[in-house]
Design a protein around this motif. Structure first.
Motif, PDB file in Angstrom:
ATOM      1  N   UNK A 100       0.844  -1.196   0.000  1.00  0.00           N
ATOM      2  CA  UNK A 100       0.000   0.000   0.000  1.00  0.00           C
ATOM      3  C   UNK A 100       0.882   1.249   0.000  1.00  0.00           C
ATOM      4  N   UNK A 101       1.963   1.192   0.767  1.00  0.00           N
ATOM      5  CA  UNK A 101       2.901   2.315   0.798  1.00  0.00           C
ATOM      6  C   UNK A 101       3.568   2.546  -0.542  1.00  0.00           C
ATOM      7  N   UNK A 102       3.928   1.469  -1.228  1.00  0.00           N
ATOM      8  CA  UNK A 102       4.524   1.611  -2.568  1.00  0.00           C
ATOM      9  C   UNK A 102       3.567   2.368  -3.480  1.00  0.00           C
ATOM     10  N   UNK A 103       2.289   2.005  -3.455  1.00  0.00           N
ATOM     11  CA  UNK A 103       1.293   2.669  -4.309  1.00  0.00           C
ATOM     12  C   UNK A 103       1.147   4.143  -3.948  1.00  0.00           C
ATOM     13  N   UNK A 104       1.094   4.445  -2.649  1.00  0.00           N
ATOM     14  CA  UNK A 104       0.932   5.832  -2.216  1.00  0.00           C
ATOM     15  C   UNK A 104       2.150   6.675  -2.588  1.00  0.00           C
ATOM     16  N   UNK A 105       3.338   6.156  -2.341  1.00  0.00           N
ATOM     17  CA  UNK A 105       4.559   6.904  -2.662  1.00  0.00           C
ATOM     18  C   UNK A 105       4.692   7.085  -4.174  1.00  0.00           C
ATOM     19  N   UNK A 106       4.360   6.054  -4.933  1.00  0.00           N
ATOM     20  CA  UNK A 106       4.415   6.166  -6.394  1.00  0.00           C
ATOM     21  C   UNK A 106       3.465   7.250  -6.885  1.00  0.00           C
ATOM     22  N   UNK A 107       2.253   7.291  -6.330  1.00  0.00           N
ATOM     23  CA  UNK A 107       1.293   8.328  -6.732  1.00  0.00           C
ATOM     24  C   UNK A 107       1.850   9.709  -6.424  1.00  0.00           C
ATOM     25  N   UNK A 108       2.387   9.881  -5.217  1.00  0.00           N
ATOM     26  CA  UNK A 108       2.953  11.169  -4.815  1.00  0.00           C
ATOM     27  C   UNK A 108       4.105  11.587  -5.727  1.00  0.00           C
ATOM     28  N   UNK A 109       4.918  10.612  -6.125  1.00  0.00           N
ATOM     29  CA  UNK A 109       6.090  10.911  -6.961  1.00  0.00           C
ATOM     30  C   UNK A 109       5.791  10.851  -8.458  1.00  0.00           C
ATOM     31  N   UNK A 110       4.516  10.749  -8.788  1.00  0.00           N
ATOM     32  CA  UNK A 110       4.082  10.755 -10.191  1.00  0.00           C
ATOM     33  C   UNK A 110       4.664   9.592 -10.986  1.00  0.00           C
ATOM     34  N   UNK A 111       4.694   8.422 -10.381  1.00  0.00           N
ATOM     35  CA  UNK A 111       5.184   7.204 -11.037  1.00  0.00           C
ATOM     36  C   UNK A 111       3.998   6.285 -11.266  1.00  0.00           C
ATOM     37  N   UNK A 112       3.728   5.967 -12.528  1.00  0.00           N
ATOM     38  CA  UNK A 112       2.634   5.062 -12.839  1.00  0.00           C
ATOM     39  C   UNK A 112       3.071   3.619 -12.620  1.00  0.00           C
ATOM     40  N   UNK A 113       2.327   2.917 -11.796  1.00  0.00           N
ATOM     41  CA  UNK A 113       2.566   1.493 -11.571  1.00  0.00           C
ATOM     42  C   UNK A 113       1.760   0.701 -12.589  1.00  0.00           C
ATOM     43  N   UNK A 114       2.354  -0.358 -13.102  1.00  0.00           N
ATOM     44  CA  UNK A 114       1.620  -1.300 -13.960  1.00  0.00           C
ATOM     45  C   UNK A 114       1.323  -2.585 -13.191  1.00  0.00           C
ATOM     46  N   UNK A 115       2.285  -3.033 -12.382  1.00  0.00           N
ATOM     47  CA  UNK A 115       2.059  -4.201 -11.540  1.00  0.00           C
ATOM     48  C   UNK A 115       3.047  -4.177 -10.374  1.00  0.00           C
ATOM     49  N   UNK A 116       2.571  -4.691  -9.256  1.00  0.00           N
ATOM     50  CA  UNK A 116       3.393  -4.795  -8.043  1.00  0.00           C
ATOM     51  C   UNK A 116       3.056  -6.127  -7.387  1.00  0.00           C
ATOM     52  N   UNK A 117       4.078  -6.920  -7.128  1.00  0.00           N
ATOM     53  CA  UNK A 117       3.874  -8.138  -6.350  1.00  0.00           C
ATOM     54  C   UNK A 117       5.065  -8.314  -5.421  1.00  0.00           C
ATOM     55  N   UNK A 118       4.787  -8.944  -4.306  1.00  0.00           N
ATOM     56  CA  UNK A 118       5.846  -9.193  -3.327  1.00  0.00           C
ATOM     57  C   UNK A 118       5.723 -10.633  -2.842  1.00  0.00           C
ATOM     58  N   UNK A 119       6.859 -11.238  -2.602  1.00  0.00           N
ATOM     59  CA  UNK A 119       6.914 -12.558  -1.984  1.00  0.00           C
ATOM     60  C   UNK A 119       7.652 -12.391  -0.664  1.00  0.00           C
ATOM     61  N   UNK A 120       7.059 -12.901   0.399  1.00  0.00           N
ATOM     62  CA  UNK A 120       7.677 -12.823   1.717  1.00  0.00           C
ATOM     63  C   UNK A 120       7.996 -14.216   2.200  1.00  0.00           C
ATOM     64  N   UNK A 121       9.139 -14.341   2.816  1.00  0.00           N
ATOM     65  CA  UNK A 121       9.566 -15.624   3.371  1.00  0.00           C
ATOM     66  C   UNK A 121      10.208 -15.359   4.721  1.00  0.00           C
ATOM     67  N   UNK A 122       9.836 -16.178   5.694  1.00  0.00           N
ATOM     68  CA  UNK A 122      10.386 -16.030   7.040  1.00  0.00           C
ATOM     69  C   UNK A 122      10.784 -17.400   7.563  1.00  0.00           C
ATOM     70  N   UNK A 123      11.965 -17.466   8.134  1.00  0.00           N
ATOM     71  CA  UNK A 123      12.444 -18.716   8.713  1.00  0.00           C
ATOM     72  C   UNK A 123      12.040 -18.838  10.168  1.00  0.00           C
ATOM     73  N   UNK A 124      11.815 -20.074  10.587  1.00  0.00           N
ATOM     74  CA  UNK A 124      11.448 -20.319  11.980  1.00  0.00           C
ATOM     75  C   UNK A 124      11.858 -21.736  12.361  1.00  0.00           C
TER      76      UNK A 124
END
Length: 186
Positions: A100-124
């Motif tokens: 959500x932050x990436x989208x907000x910052x991109x909007x503020x900085x006038x950067x058009x997003x086409x796609x955003x995905x993230x993969x998270x991995x945590x060890x335990x």
């Protein structure tokens, strides 16, 4: 020109966010929020959490809908696998907040997003939560977030978007800094 009246549209109303920042800087008492979740045990390790109301802007607030989250453990833990594990929900919260932050910052900085995905991995090492080794931490030993972002921006600008999102993310802060948690029984 207003930031929302241009060719960049990532679906974030930056003018409203900037207005809120300005207003709350003049009325810091209104910026004090209390977020709530209620959980009920269903059976075994299966729980159901609900989110509906919160306190903010000096009054009780409500979401448009009540949100429900199922949590459980997988069958390999002798459970029914009726929902994501609680630690997976933490990862989903982190991913959602950062993205959500990436989208907000991109909007503020006038950067058009086409796609955003993230993969998270945590060890335990689960010996900690099983009580098999008192020296093993119960939680994550680290979290890795990997973004794939397609945008009208240079690789350096994209890295700066993610860095600014990380800097302002509440969930990132919660995970990376100690937070006091009081557990009581009524």
């Amino acid at each position: 020109m207003s930031t929302t009246q241009n060719s960049v549209n990532n679906g974030v109303n930056v003018d409203a966010l900037l207005g809120a920042r300005e207003a709350l800087s003049k009325a810091p008492e209104a910026a004090q929020f209390k977020w709530r979740a209620t959980v009920k045990w269903v059976n075994g390790t299966h729980t159901r959490s609900m989110v509906e109301g919160f306190y903010g802007l000096g009054a009780e607030q409500k979401h448009k809908n009540q949100f429900t989250f199922e949590a459980d453990h997988p069958e390999i833990f002798a459970s029914q696998d009726k929902g994501a594990t609680p630690v997976e929900l933490v990862l989903a919260g982190l991913a959602s907040c950062l993205t959500a932050g990436v989208a907000a910052v991109a909007q503020l900085r006038q950067i058009q997003l086409r796609s955003v995905s993230a993969t998270l991995e945590a060890g335990m090492d689960i010996r900690g939560i099983l009580g098999a080794d008192a020296d093993v931490r119960n939680g994550f030993d680290g979290v890795k977030v990997t973004y794939k972002i397609d945008a009208d921006a240079s690789p350096d600008d994209i890295k700066a978007l993610v860095a600014q999102s990380q800097k302002r993310s509440a969930v990132y802060d919660i995970i990376t800094n100690p937070t006091n948690v009081a557990v009581e029984v009524e």
